[in-house]
Motif scaffolding. Structure first.
Motif, short mmCIF file in Angstrom:
data_model
loop_
_atom_site.label_atom_id
_atom_site.label_comp_id
_atom_site.label_asym_id
_atom_site.label_seq_id
_atom_site.Cartn_x
_atom_site.Cartn_y
_atom_site.Cartn_z
N THR A 62 0.84 -1.20 0.00
CA THR A 62 0.00 0.00 0.00
C THR A 62 0.87 1.25 0.00
O THR A 62 0.62 2.19 -0.75
N ASN A 63 1.91 1.24 0.85
CA ASN A 63 2.80 2.42 0.91
C ASN A 63 3.64 2.54 -0.35
O ASN A 63 3.93 3.65 -0.80
N ALA A 64 4.06 1.42 -0.92
CA ALA A 64 4.89 1.47 -2.12
C ALA A 64 4.07 1.90 -3.33
O ALA A 64 4.62 2.39 -4.30
N ALA A 65 2.76 1.74 -3.25
CA ALA A 65 1.92 2.14 -4.38
C ALA A 65 1.73 3.65 -4.42
O ALA A 65 1.26 4.18 -5.43
N GLU A 66 2.09 4.35 -3.36
CA GLU A 66 1.84 5.79 -3.30
C GLU A 66 3.09 6.66 -3.41
O GLU A 66 3.04 7.82 -3.04
N PRO A 67 4.23 6.20 -3.90
CA PRO A 67 5.41 7.08 -3.89
C PRO A 67 5.26 8.30 -4.79
O PRO A 67 5.79 9.36 -4.50
N ILE A 68 4.54 8.15 -5.88
CA ILE A 68 4.36 9.29 -6.79
C ILE A 68 3.54 10.36 -6.11
O ILE A 68 3.87 11.55 -6.17
N ARG A 69 2.46 9.94 -5.42
CA ARG A 69 1.63 10.91 -4.71
C ARG A 69 2.43 11.59 -3.61
O ARG A 69 2.37 12.81 -3.44
N ILE A 70 3.24 10.81 -2.90
CA ILE A 70 4.05 11.38 -1.82
C ILE A 70 5.09 12.33 -2.39
O ILE A 70 5.33 13.41 -1.83
N ALA A 71 5.71 11.96 -3.50
CA ALA A 71 6.72 12.83 -4.13
C ALA A 71 6.08 14.13 -4.62
O ALA A 71 6.64 15.22 -4.45
N ASP A 72 4.89 14.03 -5.23
CA ASP A 72 4.19 15.24 -5.69
C ASP A 72 3.82 16.13 -4.51
O ASP A 72 3.98 17.36 -4.57
N GLU A 73 3.34 15.52 -3.45
CA GLU A 73 2.99 16.30 -2.25
C GLU A 73 4.23 16.96 -1.66
O GLU A 73 4.19 18.12 -1.25
N ASN A 74 5.36 16.24 -1.69
CA ASN A 74 6.61 16.80 -1.18
C ASN A 74 7.05 18.00 -2.02
O ASN A 74 7.45 19.04 -1.49
N ASP A 75 6.96 17.87 -3.35
CA ASP A 75 7.31 18.99 -4.23
C ASP A 75 6.39 20.19 -3.99
O ASP A 75 6.86 21.34 -3.95
N GLN A 76 5.12 19.92 -3.84
CA GLN A 76 4.16 21.00 -3.60
C GLN A 76 4.46 21.71 -2.28
O GLN A 76 4.43 22.95 -2.21
N LEU A 77 4.79 20.95 -1.25
CA LEU A 77 5.13 21.56 0.04
C LEU A 77 6.43 22.36 -0.04
O LEU A 77 6.56 23.41 0.60
N LYS A 78 7.39 21.87 -0.84
CA LYS A 78 8.63 22.62 -1.01
C LYS A 78 8.37 23.96 -1.71
O LYS A 78 8.93 24.98 -1.33
N GLN A 79 7.50 23.94 -2.73
CA GLN A 79 7.16 25.18 -3.42
C GLN A 79 6.44 26.14 -2.48
O GLN A 79 6.72 27.35 -2.48
N GLN A 80 5.54 25.61 -1.68
CA GLN A 80 4.82 26.45 -0.73
C GLN A 80 5.79 27.05 0.30
O GLN A 80 5.68 28.24 0.64
N LEU A 81 6.75 26.24 0.75
CA LEU A 81 7.74 26.74 1.70
C LEU A 81 8.58 27.84 1.07
O LEU A 81 8.83 28.88 1.69
N HIS A 82 9.00 27.65 -0.19
CA HIS A 82 9.79 28.66 -0.88
C HIS A 82 8.99 29.96 -1.03
O HIS A 82 9.52 31.05 -0.80
N TYR A 83 7.72 29.83 -1.39
CA TYR A 83 6.86 31.01 -1.53
C TYR A 83 6.73 31.74 -0.19
O TYR A 83 6.84 32.96 -0.13
N GLU A 84 6.51 30.99 0.88
CA GLU A 84 6.35 31.61 2.20
C GLU A 84 7.66 32.26 2.66
O GLU A 84 7.65 33.32 3.30
N GLN A 85 8.80 31.65 2.34
CA GLN A 85 10.08 32.25 2.71
C GLN A 85 10.29 33.57 1.95
O GLN A 85 10.75 34.56 2.53
#
Length: 140
Positions: free
Chosen positions: A63-86
């Motif tokens: 189940t966890n291995a089936a979601e790495p793309i979603r987790i990676a996309d969420e990670n990228d989105q959070l990084k962009q949000q962090l950069h914007y907030e900084q």
């Protein structure tokens, strides 16, 4: 041609005794095998429980291995949000510094205006000739 009944009885007793001994050994072997069977059943039960735990773990991993793309996309989105907030934070700090500098300049200009106004007022007051009256009512 046949052995006598006595001999047949002795032979039958010997074979009966041998069969009884063989029955006793078979009973002890049966008891030992039943004991081993109970031990093996206990081990089998433990192994089945372990197998079920491993099946559950494998299911979770799949189940966890089936979601790495979603987790990676969420990670990228959070990084962009962090950069914007900084960047937003940096802009707000700069804006705050600019406003504080403007406030200091404004107070400096107000102080300079008050000083220049005081100087001019002081010069004007000293240049004006005030008419003084004597104690007798004459104007000088």
């Amino acid at each position: 041609s046949q052995p006598s009944a006595r001999e047949q009885l002795i032979a039958a007793n010997k074979s009966s005794q041998a069969l009884k001994e063989k029955q006793a050994t078979l009973k002890t072997e049966l008891a030992e095998l039943q004991k081993k069977n109970a031990e093996f059943q206990e081990v089998q039960s433990q192994l089945e429980n372990k197998y079920l735990d491993l099946q559950n773990t494998l299911l979770k991993l799949r189940t966890n291995a089936a979601e790495p793309i979603r987790i990676a996309d969420e990670n990228d989105q959070l990084k962009q949000q962090l950069h914007y907030e900084q960047n937003k934070n940096i802009d707000l700090v700069k804006n705050n510094a600019f406003l504080a500098d403007q406030n200091i300049k404004q107070w400096f200009m107000i102080g300079a205006g008050v000083s220049i106004g005081s100087l001019i007022l002081g010069l004007l007051i000293t240049r004006i000739r005030w008419k003084r009256r004597d104690s007798w009512g004459d104007v000088r």
